[in-house]
Design a protein around this motif. Sequence first.
Motif, PDB file in Angstrom:
ATOM      1  N   GLU A  26       0.859  -1.176   0.000  1.00 46.24           N
ATOM      2  CA  GLU A  26       0.000   0.000   0.000  1.00 46.24           C
ATOM      3  C   GLU A  26       0.896   1.227   0.000  1.00 46.24           C
ATOM      4  OE1 GLU A  26      -3.693  -2.141   2.402  1.00 46.24           O
ATOM      5  OE2 GLU A  26      -2.511  -0.595   3.430  1.00 46.24           O
ATOM      6  N   ILE A  27       0.773   2.023  -1.029  1.00 47.32           N
ATOM      7  CA  ILE A  27       1.504   3.279  -1.120  1.00 47.32           C
ATOM      8  C   ILE A  27       0.500   4.379  -0.782  1.00 47.32           C
ATOM      9  CG2 ILE A  27       2.993   4.716  -2.565  1.00 47.32           C
ATOM     10  CD1 ILE A  27       3.975   1.804  -2.163  1.00 47.32           C
ATOM     11  N   TYR A  28       0.802   5.193   0.217  1.00 45.33           N
ATOM     12  CA  TYR A  28      -0.213   6.130   0.683  1.00 45.33           C
ATOM     13  C   TYR A  28       0.399   7.489   1.020  1.00 45.33           C
ATOM     14  CZ  TYR A  28       1.408   5.146   5.476  1.00 45.33           C
ATOM     15  OH  TYR A  28       2.179   5.020   6.609  1.00 45.33           O
ATOM     16  N   ARG A  29      -0.437   8.494   0.965  1.00 48.33           N
ATOM     17  CA  ARG A  29      -0.036   9.840   1.334  1.00 48.33           C
ATOM     18  C   ARG A  29      -0.062   9.962   2.854  1.00 48.33           C
ATOM     19  NH1 ARG A  29      -0.584  14.177  -2.426  1.00 48.33           N
ATOM     20  NH2 ARG A  29      -0.356  15.516  -0.592  1.00 48.33           N
ATOM     21  N   ALA A  30       1.115   9.935   3.463  1.00 48.55           N
ATOM     22  CA  ALA A  30       1.193   9.994   4.919  1.00 48.55           C
ATOM     23  C   ALA A  30       0.662  11.309   5.462  1.00 48.55           C
ATOM     24  CB  ALA A  30       2.635   9.780   5.372  1.00 48.55           C
ATOM     25  N   ASP A  31       0.789  12.380   4.676  1.00 49.12           N
ATOM     26  CA  ASP A  31       0.303  13.677   5.142  1.00 49.12           C
ATOM     27  C   ASP A  31      -1.215  13.769   5.122  1.00 49.12           C
ATOM     28  OD1 ASP A  31       0.494  13.536   2.352  1.00 49.12           O
ATOM     29  OD2 ASP A  31       0.691  15.705   2.119  1.00 49.12           O
ATOM     30  N   LEU A  32      -1.885  12.818   4.480  1.00 48.29           N
ATOM     31  CA  LEU A  32      -3.349  12.788   4.442  1.00 48.29           C
ATOM     32  C   LEU A  32      -3.906  11.607   5.226  1.00 48.29           C
ATOM     33  CD1 LEU A  32      -3.804  13.551   0.631  1.00 48.29           C
ATOM     34  CD2 LEU A  32      -3.742  15.182   2.529  1.00 48.29           C
ATOM     35  N   ASP A  33      -3.044  10.857   5.886  1.00 47.22           N
ATOM     36  CA  ASP A  33      -3.409   9.635   6.594  1.00 47.22           C
ATOM     37  C   ASP A  33      -3.570   9.912   8.084  1.00 47.22           C
ATOM     38  OD1 ASP A  33      -3.495   6.527   6.314  1.00 47.22           O
ATOM     39  OD2 ASP A  33      -2.109   6.858   7.983  1.00 47.22           O
ATOM     40  N   GLN A  34      -4.168   8.960   8.794  1.00 45.36           N
ATOM     41  CA  GLN A  34      -4.304   9.085  10.244  1.00 45.36           C
ATOM     42  C   GLN A  34      -2.958   9.243  10.931  1.00 45.36           C
ATOM     43  OE1 GLN A  34      -5.414   5.778  12.593  1.00 45.36           O
ATOM     44  NE2 GLN A  34      -4.457   4.247  11.286  1.00 45.36           N
ATOM     45  N   LEU A  35      -1.872   8.786  10.304  1.00 45.44           N
ATOM     46  CA  LEU A  35      -0.543   8.921  10.888  1.00 45.44           C
ATOM     47  C   LEU A  35      -0.221  10.363  11.235  1.00 45.44           C
ATOM     48  CD1 LEU A  35       2.087   7.332  11.570  1.00 45.44           C
ATOM     49  CD2 LEU A  35       2.872   7.866   9.252  1.00 45.44           C
ATOM     50  N   ALA A  36      -0.731  11.296  10.444  1.00 44.71           N
ATOM     51  CA  ALA A  36      -0.456  12.715  10.668  1.00 44.71           C
ATOM     52  C   ALA A  36      -1.020  13.221  11.989  1.00 44.71           C
ATOM     53  CB  ALA A  36      -1.008  13.534   9.508  1.00 44.71           C
ATOM     54  N   ARG A  37      -1.938  12.467  12.577  1.00 41.85           N
ATOM     55  CA  ARG A  37      -2.496  12.862  13.875  1.00 41.85           C
ATOM     56  C   ARG A  37      -1.551  12.538  15.029  1.00 41.85           C
ATOM     57  NH1 ARG A  37      -8.376   9.943  12.977  1.00 41.85           N
ATOM     58  NH2 ARG A  37      -9.165  11.344  11.345  1.00 41.85           N
ATOM     59  N   TYR A  38      -0.588  11.675  14.781  1.00 42.88           N
ATOM     60  CA  TYR A  38       0.212  11.133  15.874  1.00 42.88           C
ATOM     61  C   TYR A  38       1.692  11.486  15.799  1.00 42.88           C
ATOM     62  CZ  TYR A  38      -4.064   8.477  16.426  1.00 42.88           C
ATOM     63  OH  TYR A  38      -5.380   8.131  16.589  1.00 42.88           O
ATOM     64  N   CYS A  39       2.137  12.008  14.677  1.00 41.18           N
ATOM     65  CA  CYS A  39       3.541  12.395  14.561  1.00 41.18           C
ATOM     66  C   CYS A  39       3.665  13.452  13.472  1.00 41.18           C
ATOM     67  CB  CYS A  39       4.422  11.188  14.245  1.00 41.18           C
ATOM     68  SG  CYS A  39       4.011  10.362  12.707  1.00 41.18           S
ATOM     69  N   PRO A  40       4.734  14.255  13.525  1.00 41.36           N
ATOM     70  CA  PRO A  40       4.887  15.314  12.519  1.00 41.36           C
ATOM     71  C   PRO A  40       5.142  14.717  11.136  1.00 41.36           C
ATOM     72  CG  PRO A  40       6.305  15.699  14.442  1.00 41.36           C
ATOM     73  CD  PRO A  40       5.788  14.306  14.557  1.00 41.36           C
ATOM     74  N   VAL A  41       4.423  15.197  10.151  1.00 39.35           N
ATOM     75  CA  VAL A  41       4.664  14.803   8.768  1.00 39.35           C
ATOM     76  C   VAL A  41       4.796  16.058   7.925  1.00 39.35           C
ATOM     77  CG1 VAL A  41       3.443  12.605   8.970  1.00 39.35           C
ATOM     78  CG2 VAL A  41       2.207  14.636   8.224  1.00 39.35           C
ATOM     79  N   ARG A  42       5.407  15.894   6.763  1.00 37.83           N
ATOM     80  CA  ARG A  42       5.601  17.004   5.847  1.00 37.83           C
ATOM     81  C   ARG A  42       4.678  16.826   4.636  1.00 37.83           C
ATOM     82  NH1 ARG A  42      12.242  16.787   5.633  1.00 37.83           N
ATOM     83  NH2 ARG A  42      12.608  17.206   7.860  1.00 37.83           N
ATOM     84  N   PRO A  43       4.365  17.916   3.945  1.00 38.44           N
ATOM     85  CA  PRO A  43       3.566  17.780   2.728  1.00 38.44           C
ATOM     86  C   PRO A  43       4.201  16.793   1.753  1.00 38.44           C
ATOM     87  CG  PRO A  43       3.743  20.087   3.341  1.00 38.44           C
ATOM     88  CD  PRO A  43       4.666  19.331   4.256  1.00 38.44           C
ATOM     89  N   HIS A  44       3.385  15.914   1.224  1.00 39.50           N
ATOM     90  CA  HIS A  44       3.779  14.911   0.232  1.00 39.50           C
ATOM     91  C   HIS A  44       4.608  13.755   0.805  1.00 39.50           C
ATOM     92  CE1 HIS A  44       2.087  16.927  -3.267  1.00 39.50           C
ATOM     93  NE2 HIS A  44       2.519  18.057  -2.747  1.00 39.50           N
ATOM     94  N   ASP A  45       4.804  13.696   2.123  1.00 36.47           N
ATOM     95  CA  ASP A  45       5.405  12.485   2.696  1.00 36.47           C
ATOM     96  C   ASP A  45       4.593  11.275   2.230  1.00 36.47           C
ATOM     97  OD1 ASP A  45       7.460  13.687   4.053  1.00 36.47           O
ATOM     98  OD2 ASP A  45       6.583  13.466   6.053  1.00 36.47           O
ATOM     99  N   THR A  46       5.287  10.224   1.845  1.00 33.53           N
ATOM    100  CA  THR A  46       4.634   9.042   1.277  1.00 33.53           C
ATOM    101  C   THR A  46       4.936   7.832   2.134  1.00 33.53           C
ATOM    102  OG1 THR A  46       4.878   9.992  -0.929  1.00 33.53           O
ATOM    103  CG2 THR A  46       4.372   7.641  -0.811  1.00 33.53           C
TER     104      THR A  46
END
Length: 243
Positions: free
Chosen positions: A138-158
């Motif tokens: 699964e290739i996913y946009r980390a900046d648009l995923d639930q992961l972004a609620r729990y740790c810092p992510v940057r725009p377009h992190d994949t």
Amino acid sequence: MHSTDASADDTLDLHLPEEFVALVRTAANDAADAATAPEREGLRAHEGLRAHEDLLDGIADWGPSDTPAGAFHLVPVDLERDLALIARWMNDPAVAAYWELTGPQSVTADHLRAQLTGDGRSVPCVGMLDGVPMSYWEIYRADLDQLARYCPVRPHDTGVHLLIGDGADRGRGLGTELIRAVADLVLAGRPACTRVLAEPDVRNRPSVAAFLGAGFRPMGEVDLPAKRAVLMIRAREAPEPSP
């Protein structure tokens, strides 16, 4: 290896930039004005597809990658073609311990369909090695995923989730080679992406070791809804300074 739930309840609401929305709307309207009625219907049907392609920059077009194990290719999932195989993998005890998608094919189908009919922020793929399906990604946009609620992510992190399908392919370094290849594909195919992220379960030591071997750095542990994970990042290397 591990995945978080890709359902709509576990992802952030998507807010596309105004300029992107305006661009898509203008292009679609201009084309529709010049089209016949049947063509207009087709253009509207494909408008969502163009948005999907934009979120992950056309994974289907990334092409194969040469690895020490052979030619590797990420192929977006076709539910009719791939469901039975992926469901069988999900019911392997070694996989089920982390993915938690055991049961009839309908369980796996629901998981895949949530991505395939979503907004394109997560794309399920079959990994083909020398033409043979042997892994799920699964290739996913980390900046648009639930992961972004729990740790810092940057725009377009994949982000990347994966599993190796058959036991004979595990425990011999293949995962490391394929993770490295997929990270290379992400960074080559997504110019705006500067980091590839993974969040394997802390208990899944072979997975953590495979990401380490593929050049990912551990950035600490994070508590996600379904697991405690090791946040791992592979950053795009800065270009060498000119002499």
